[in-house]
Design an enzyme around this catalytic site. Structure first.
Site, mmCIF file in Angstrom:
data_model
loop_
_atom_site.group_PDB
_atom_site.id
_atom_site.type_symbol
_atom_site.label_atom_id
_atom_site.label_comp_id
_atom_site.label_asym_id
_atom_site.label_seq_id
_atom_site.Cartn_x
_atom_site.Cartn_y
_atom_site.Cartn_z
ATOM 1 N N ASP A 1 12.953 18.604 54.993
ATOM 2 C CA ASP A 1 11.588 18.121 54.550
ATOM 3 C C ASP A 1 10.963 19.414 55.081
ATOM 4 O OD1 ASP A 1 9.537 17.818 53.281
ATOM 5 O OD2 ASP A 1 9.557 15.714 53.231
ATOM 6 N N TRP A 2 9.777 19.933 54.505
ATOM 7 C CA TRP A 2 8.734 21.159 54.864
ATOM 8 C C TRP A 2 8.406 20.797 56.572
ATOM 9 C CZ3 TRP A 2 11.520 21.807 51.206
ATOM 10 C CH2 TRP A 2 11.198 23.058 50.228
#
Ligand code: BGC
Length: 713
Positions: free
Chosen positions: A227-228
């Site tokens: 995920d970011w």
């Protein structure tokens, strides 16, 4: 391109080039949410990633805003998920993108979770059916789907640190099935890891869940991305099975994509606890090179990751002499996409209660009341925000359809969160600033006067949920409860329309004549709502989650279970999530899982069962005994009558949707395989106990119409 050619392509790359494929970079076009750069020397195109799951969030661009995923699941019609996936993919392509960061398929464990609207259900079977269908749809248009967030990302509070203390049985029976279906049934191209930890280890570094379960056991052969800003380490993540670090660059490096106001220096931005530390990035760049040089990570590990990325690209036609790198164009905001957005909004609308108020009379004078009823409810806040080309609000929809319609706000507008507010940039849609100006015209007296004069009052109320925050409680925000009660007092008939991302409390439920749940209905909200209110369409939805009477009725009411303490959240309810808990504790829900009324009425005949080896098929005759066409969702729950371990009193294992004209009769058939009867044992794996099972055939988890018994051994 064959596997062999991919292998020789890998062998032809320098270490530098390989590392470039394993972490994101700044997008020169500024249109992607994530960007893995091309290697033109050998014909490798860029991977361009955009958010879903409710439409395409191409930076600065517009797209069809579909209803929220929870509304999609409320259709109980996975074919619509497939069509929505294919439509999103065509729109992604129209934006020049080749990877969709969708679907989100975490199980709704906590009713307060700010991202429930982006997920499907509290039930693993329903979630799995929708995850697989969505992935198939996306990938049918040659766009890579990304199932997220793997795994146990069930709350937003403290999401970067919190560790889910969860048993292997609960993981297997509740939290993993949708991911497994995306891999085993739909061959998903990418998996995104969750921010949180599971049993102490960050998901980006979780070798047992990434390598052993996802890759080795489920057979996932695509690539795993973080995920970011959710990659915890270089060496740990590389060894654990993370393939690509995203976005791979710091906030400063991609600041233009964040659409910051001009006077804000990205280096000075301080992130609130609700956001990751975006000043870090590139863990799979230099630090990974150092790790290879020092021998901490073998270069063959890197080769394996590159091979996964390139094999996925090859599978989606992105490599090779005849490939256009995914830039063959698509379709944006076409009539079929608009119609699909409307259809999902209609079919996902759940008629929770109806004491004769609906459908509305053609000639009725309608008072439409609600603080935000003049704006379409597109979604919640966060990475899933979509900006549509066109939208219709409840006011637009009703004014078009009603003989007479007066709109009054009644109480001040409810502020709508946007993730981008956190660092000062809105989505450019109907912003909170406009909302504040509009408060001047909120008059409770005027709303009550309109309600008293009308034949029917329609009150549109909503919550405000967003990625990165959970709700404080399950009440409707602002003065909306007061508004509903006052209108119900003043009006002859009152219909309440809920626009919520999950369950809310309805203290006034006995005072009103009808309640519709439309979730976040997307760009076609107004049209869809008018169609359902007037009976032009049957409200086809069924609840994909339980509406409890009180927040305390849910399994996560204990603080150690939510939001947790000392960075740990205790999943001690085990497999008793959602209705499984309400059933075990014998707590009456306000509206049970699976519930939803139709404008038609259905009669169930006697069910029959057929065995074919390990497969059991239940056939249920259903007849429409009403005077309107309607949709019925026949649900089959399994109960183990003598389980050797505590098991939920009933578990959804199959369903079928039938559409019937008045007087029409059909058979719904649901086939269950052996897995439908199994539970997970830590030592033995999946076990089917020998003995008697009851199949409960019903309209909801609590409205059981028939029972049949089967013996397995
Ligand atoms: C979200 C992901 C999303 C990513 C990129 C993260 O904050 O958790 O769901 O895909 O951002 O926007």
């Amino acid at each position: 391109m064959t596997r062999k050619r991919v292998s020789s392509l890998v062998a032809s790359l320098s270490l530098d080039e390989k590392l470039r494929l394993l972490h994101g970079a700044t997008d020169p076009d500024d249109s992607s949410v994530g960007y893995v750069p091309p290697i033109p020397r050998v014909g490798i195109p860029a991977l361009r990633m955009v958010d879903g799951p409710m439409g395409v969030r191409a930076v600065g661009g517009s797209a069809t805003a579909f209803p929220a995923s929870v509304a999609l699941a409320a259709t109980w019609n996975p074919r619509l998920a497939r069509e929505q996936g294919a439509s999103m993919a065509r729109e992604a392509r129209a934006h020049g993108q080749n990877v969709l960061l969708a679907p989100g398929t975490n199980v709704v464990r906590v009713p307060h979770c700010g991202r429930n609207f982006e997920y499907y259900s509290e039930d693993p079977h329903l979630s799995a059916r929708f995850a697989a269908a969505s992935v198939r749809g996306i990938q049918s248009e040659d766009v890579v789907a990304t199932v997220k967030h793997y795994v146990a990302n069930n709350q937003e509070t403290n999401r970067y640190r919190v560790s889910a203390a969860v048993s292997e049985r609960a993981l297997r029976e509740i939290y993993l099935p949708a991911f497994r279906a995306a891999v085993e049934e739909a061959d998903v191209g990418a998996v995104m890891t969750a921010y949180n930890r599971v049993n102490g280890t960050h998901m980006s570094d979780h070798r047992p869940l990434l390598r052993d379960v996802l890759k080795d056991e489920f057979g996932f052969d695509g690539f795993v991305m973080s995920d970011w800003w959710g990659t915890e380490s270089s060496v740990g993540a590389a060894r654990a099975g993370l393939d690509v670090e995203m976005p791979g660059v710091t906030f400063e490096e991609r600041a233009t994509a964040e659409r910051l106001p001009e006077d804000v220096d990205p280096a000075d931005v301080e992130f609130p606890e609700t956001l990751p530390d975006m000043h870090e990035g590139g863990l799979f760049g230099e630090p990974l090179r150092d790790a290879i040089e020092s021998g901490a990570v073998d270069e063959s590990v890197v080769d394996g990751k590159v091979r996964r990325v390139l094999e996925t690209m090859a599978r989606f036609g992105l490599l090779g002499a005849d490939s256009d790198g995914g830039r063959r164009g698509g379709e944006l905001d076409t009539p079929r996409h608009r119609q699909l957005a409307r259809r999902i909004a209609v079919e996902g609308t759940v008629l929770l209660k109806n004491e004769g108020a609906l459908p509305l009379d053609e000639a009725a004078a309608v008072a439409l009341v609600g603080p935000n009823a003049d704006a379409a409810k597109l979604g919640g806040g966060g990475s899933s925000e979509v900006t549509p080309v066109a939208r219709t609000s409840p006011v637009d929809g009703l004014r078009e359809r009603a003989a007479e319609c007066r709109f009054e706000r009644g109480v001040p507008r409810i502020t709508e969160s946007s993730l981008f507010d956190a660092f000062g940039a809105g989505d450019g849609g109907e912003s909170t600033a406009d909302a504040d100006d509009a408060d001047d015209d909120a008059s409770l007296d005027a709303a009550l006067e309109a309600a008293a004069e009308a034949d029917c009052a329609v009150v549109v109320v909503q919550d405000d949920t967003t990625e990165s925050e959970d709700r404080d409680d399950l009440r409707l925000p602002g003065r909306q409860d007061e508004l509903v009660s006052a209108v119900a007092d003043a009006a002859d008939r009152t219909v309440v329309v809920l626009r919520t991302g999950g369950p809310v409390q309805l203290p006034w439920v006995d005072e009103v004549d009808a309640v519709l749940e439309t979730w976040y209905a997307g760009q076609a909200e107004g049209e869809a709502l008018a169609a359902v209110l007037y009976g032009d369409a049957d409200p086809g939805g069924r609840l994909p989650l339980t509406f409890g009477r009180r927040a305390d009725d849910y399994p996560t009411a204990a603080p150690e279970r939510f939001p947790g303490a000392n960075d740990e959240v205790d999943y001690s309810e085990g497999v008793f999530v959602g209705y499984r808990y309400f059933d075990r504790e014998d707590i009456a829900p306000l509206f049970p899982f699976g519930h939803g009324r139709s404008y038609a009425s259905f009669e169930y005949g006697e069910s029959s069962v057929e065995r074919d080896g390990d497969e059991v098929t239940v056939t249920v005759p259903v007849r429409n005994v009403g005077n309107r066409p309607g949709k019925e969702v026949v649900q089959v729950y399994v109960r183990d009558e003598d389980p050797p371990v505590p098991r939920p009193p009933r578990e959804l294992k199959g369903f079928e949707t039938v559409r019937l004209d008045p007087g029409e009769r059909r058979r719904a058939s649901v086939t269950l395989d052996r897995d439908a009867f199994a539970y997970y044992d830590q030592d033995e794996g999946w076990v089917v106990s020998e003995g008697r099972f009851t199949l409960l055939v019903g309209r909801s988890a609590r409205e059981i119409r028939d029972r049949v018994s089967v013996a397995l051994g």
